[in-house]
Design a protein around this motif. Structure first.
Motif, PDB file in Angstrom:
ATOM      1  N   SER A  31       0.786  -1.163  -0.113  1.00  0.00           N
ATOM      2  CA  SER A  31      -0.031   0.204  -0.078  1.00  0.00           C
ATOM      3  C   SER A  31       0.930   1.249  -0.253  1.00  0.00           C
ATOM      4  O   SER A  31       0.716   1.942   0.785  1.00  0.00           O
ATOM      5  CB  SER A  31      -0.931  -0.098   1.074  1.00  0.00           C
ATOM      6  OG  SER A  31      -0.267  -0.536   2.602  1.00  0.00           O
ATOM      7  N   PRO A  32       1.551   1.471  -1.040  1.00  0.00           N
ATOM      8  CA  PRO A  32       2.348   2.874  -1.312  1.00  0.00           C
ATOM      9  C   PRO A  32       1.533   3.874  -1.563  1.00  0.00           C
ATOM     10  O   PRO A  32       2.013   4.914  -1.282  1.00  0.00           O
ATOM     11  CB  PRO A  32       3.379   2.321  -2.334  1.00  0.00           C
ATOM     12  CG  PRO A  32       2.596   1.491  -3.122  1.00  0.00           C
ATOM     13  CD  PRO A  32       1.838   0.782  -2.429  1.00  0.00           C
ATOM     14  N   GLY A  33       0.238   3.915  -2.047  1.00  0.00           N
ATOM     15  CA  GLY A  33      -0.591   4.853  -2.360  1.00  0.00           C
ATOM     16  C   GLY A  33      -0.102   5.659  -3.702  1.00  0.00           C
ATOM     17  O   GLY A  33       0.747   5.015  -4.572  1.00  0.00           O
ATOM     18  N   GLY A  34      -0.687   6.864  -4.041  1.00  0.00           N
ATOM     19  CA  GLY A  34      -0.130   7.413  -5.282  1.00  0.00           C
ATOM     20  C   GLY A  34      -0.604   6.818  -6.574  1.00  0.00           C
ATOM     21  O   GLY A  34      -1.738   6.042  -6.482  1.00  0.00           O
ATOM     22  N   THR A  35      -0.084   6.783  -7.534  1.00  0.00           N
ATOM     23  CA  THR A  35      -0.268   6.126  -8.932  1.00  0.00           C
ATOM     24  C   THR A  35      -0.479   4.691  -8.411  1.00  0.00           C
ATOM     25  O   THR A  35      -1.035   4.161  -9.282  1.00  0.00           O
ATOM     26  CB  THR A  35       0.872   6.449  -9.879  1.00  0.00           C
ATOM     27  OG1 THR A  35       0.999   7.773  -9.946  1.00  0.00           O
ATOM     28  CG2 THR A  35       0.483   5.826 -11.000  1.00  0.00           C
ATOM     29  N   ALA A  36       0.490   4.092  -7.738  1.00  0.00           N
ATOM     30  CA  ALA A  36       0.602   2.770  -7.631  1.00  0.00           C
ATOM     31  C   ALA A  36      -0.989   2.261  -7.081  1.00  0.00           C
ATOM     32  O   ALA A  36      -1.508   1.259  -7.394  1.00  0.00           O
ATOM     33  CB  ALA A  36       1.378   2.133  -6.444  1.00  0.00           C
ATOM     34  N   PHE A  37      -1.629   3.240  -6.260  1.00  0.00           N
ATOM     35  CA  PHE A  37      -3.102   2.704  -5.753  1.00  0.00           C
ATOM     36  C   PHE A  37      -3.976   2.521  -6.906  1.00  0.00           C
ATOM     37  O   PHE A  37      -4.700   1.670  -6.931  1.00  0.00           O
ATOM     38  CB  PHE A  37      -3.446   3.959  -4.966  1.00  0.00           C
ATOM     39  CG  PHE A  37      -4.930   3.643  -4.427  1.00  0.00           C
ATOM     40  CD1 PHE A  37      -5.231   3.244  -3.400  1.00  0.00           C
ATOM     41  CD2 PHE A  37      -5.716   4.531  -5.095  1.00  0.00           C
ATOM     42  CE1 PHE A  37      -6.665   2.793  -3.203  1.00  0.00           C
ATOM     43  CE2 PHE A  37      -7.170   4.344  -4.651  1.00  0.00           C
ATOM     44  CZ  PHE A  37      -7.620   3.626  -3.617  1.00  0.00           C
ATOM     45  N   ASN A  38      -4.119   3.437  -7.785  1.00  0.00           N
ATOM     46  CA  ASN A  38      -4.615   3.323  -8.877  1.00  0.00           C
ATOM     47  C   ASN A  38      -4.729   2.102  -9.708  1.00  0.00           C
ATOM     48  O   ASN A  38      -5.539   1.298 -10.011  1.00  0.00           O
ATOM     49  CB  ASN A  38      -4.812   4.626  -9.730  1.00  0.00           C
ATOM     50  CG  ASN A  38      -5.375   5.794  -8.938  1.00  0.00           C
ATOM     51  OD1 ASN A  38      -6.358   5.727  -8.264  1.00  0.00           O
ATOM     52  ND2 ASN A  38      -4.788   6.834  -9.394  1.00  0.00           N
ATOM     53  N   VAL A  39      -3.404   1.768 -10.160  1.00  0.00           N
ATOM     54  CA  VAL A  39      -3.043   0.668 -10.928  1.00  0.00           C
ATOM     55  C   VAL A  39      -3.505  -0.604 -10.145  1.00  0.00           C
ATOM     56  O   VAL A  39      -4.035  -1.727 -10.546  1.00  0.00           O
ATOM     57  CB  VAL A  39      -1.684   0.749 -11.116  1.00  0.00           C
ATOM     58  CG1 VAL A  39      -1.131  -0.714 -11.820  1.00  0.00           C
ATOM     59  CG2 VAL A  39      -1.232   1.697 -12.088  1.00  0.00           C
TER      60      VAL A  39
ATOM     61  N   TYR B 204      -6.564   1.967   0.896  1.00  0.00           N
ATOM     62  CA  TYR B 204      -6.912   0.782   0.115  1.00  0.00           C
ATOM     63  C   TYR B 204      -7.930  -0.023   0.830  1.00  0.00           C
ATOM     64  O   TYR B 204      -8.733  -0.675   0.134  1.00  0.00           O
ATOM     65  CB  TYR B 204      -5.509  -0.020   0.179  1.00  0.00           C
ATOM     66  CG  TYR B 204      -4.507   0.656  -0.562  1.00  0.00           C
ATOM     67  CD1 TYR B 204      -4.209  -0.123  -1.675  1.00  0.00           C
ATOM     68  CD2 TYR B 204      -3.495   1.471  -0.226  1.00  0.00           C
ATOM     69  CE1 TYR B 204      -3.426  -0.068  -2.690  1.00  0.00           C
ATOM     70  CE2 TYR B 204      -2.737   1.851  -1.100  1.00  0.00           C
ATOM     71  CZ  TYR B 204      -2.365   1.204  -2.197  1.00  0.00           C
ATOM     72  OH  TYR B 204      -1.440   1.400  -3.072  1.00  0.00           O
ATOM     73  N   HIS B 205      -7.991   0.234   2.119  1.00  0.00           N
ATOM     74  CA  HIS B 205      -9.142  -0.756   3.090  1.00  0.00           C
ATOM     75  C   HIS B 205     -10.465   0.020   2.514  1.00  0.00           C
ATOM     76  O   HIS B 205     -11.460  -0.725   2.453  1.00  0.00           O
ATOM     77  CB  HIS B 205      -8.735  -0.431   4.477  1.00  0.00           C
ATOM     78  CG  HIS B 205      -7.807  -1.390   4.906  1.00  0.00           C
ATOM     79  ND1 HIS B 205      -6.680  -1.070   4.836  1.00  0.00           N
ATOM     80  CD2 HIS B 205      -7.990  -2.314   5.819  1.00  0.00           C
ATOM     81  CE1 HIS B 205      -5.851  -1.742   5.440  1.00  0.00           C
ATOM     82  NE2 HIS B 205      -6.761  -2.817   6.190  1.00  0.00           N
ATOM     83  N   LEU B 206     -10.646   1.289   2.400  1.00  0.00           N
ATOM     84  CA  LEU B 206     -11.725   1.855   2.063  1.00  0.00           C
ATOM     85  C   LEU B 206     -12.405   1.603   0.529  1.00  0.00           C
ATOM     86  O   LEU B 206     -13.518   1.062   0.489  1.00  0.00           O
ATOM     87  CB  LEU B 206     -11.817   3.368   2.218  1.00  0.00           C
ATOM     88  CG  LEU B 206     -11.475   4.069   3.528  1.00  0.00           C
ATOM     89  CD1 LEU B 206     -11.192   5.561   3.546  1.00  0.00           C
ATOM     90  CD2 LEU B 206     -12.469   3.337   4.536  1.00  0.00           C
ATOM     91  N   GLU B 207     -11.497   1.356  -0.178  1.00  0.00           N
ATOM     92  CA  GLU B 207     -11.741   1.061  -1.609  1.00  0.00           C
ATOM     93  C   GLU B 207     -12.137  -0.424  -1.565  1.00  0.00           C
ATOM     94  O   GLU B 207     -13.081  -0.949  -2.410  1.00  0.00           O
ATOM     95  CB  GLU B 207     -10.642   1.256  -2.592  1.00  0.00           C
ATOM     96  CG  GLU B 207     -10.888   0.967  -4.087  1.00  0.00           C
ATOM     97  CD  GLU B 207     -11.958   1.705  -4.643  1.00  0.00           C
ATOM     98  OE1 GLU B 207     -12.613   1.494  -5.698  1.00  0.00           O
ATOM     99  OE2 GLU B 207     -12.544   2.796  -3.984  1.00  0.00           O
TER     100      GLU B 207
END
Length: 183
Positions: free
Chosen positions: A6-14, A44-47
């Motif tokens: 869970s790094p967030g940012g662009t990685a989150f969307n991918v 990540y949890h919320l999504e």
């Protein structure tokens, strides 16, 4: 179950696009996500919850030790949606990316048992998972047997193991066979 870092940012969307694709294909119903007292990874949890996935939440040893096991769990449970809660990672793994400090099975089980009793009283619907044992050689199987001897099998929890090699799998099989009647 898919493990998502869970790094967030662009990685989150991918990552979450890939998760939704797997879910739509009927290949995914569970996701394993980290929790942190500072709130990292909450998106990540919320999504995951929004799209209807079940969540396997990992509570890190560092957070448990820093805030106190019960306080850490209360805070994380109130912050992150989750269905199953793994309490600590590989406690004997000295890799600083896994644990900044290691602890013994005796120390872990004394704290885990206390947290287990607390959670059963305060959050009766919660399912806890023991810390996974180290997955190489025979250290994991020895640690698992220590957990069993220290009362893990007396608790209604998920028993976690990590397996990284055939040798580890064979060693685990020996321990599990020895305790099969109680599993």
């Amino acid at each position: 179950c898919l493990v998502v870092q869970s790094p967030g940012g662009t990685a989150f969307n991918v990552q979450m696009d890939a998760v939704r694709t797997l879910q739509r294909a009927g290949k995914m119903t569970w996701i394993r996500l980290n929790t942190h007292l500072d709130g990292r990874g909450l998106q990540y949890h919320l999504e995951a919850r929004r799209v209807g996935l079940k969540i396997f939440s990992v509570v890190h040893l560092e957070d448990l030790e820093r805030a106190g096991w019960q306080n850490a769990f209360d805070t994380l449970y109130a912050t992150y949606p989750g269905d199953i809660w793994e309490i600590a990672g590989e406690i004997s793994n000295g890799d600083p990316n896994v644990n900044r400090v290691t602890i013994t099975p005796e120390y872990y089980m004394s704290r885990f048992r206390s947290l287990y009793e607390y959670v059963r009283t305060r959050y009766p619907a919660v399912t806890l998972t023991s810390a996974p044992t180290f997955g190489t050689g025979n250290s994991g199987s020895l640690e698992l047997e220590q957990f069993f001897k220290l009362g893990l099998l007396d608790m209604d929890v998920v028993v976690a193991i990590n397996v990284y090699s055939n040798a580890a799998l064979s060693n685990y099989a020996t321990v599990i066979d020895r305790y099969a009647a109680r599993l």
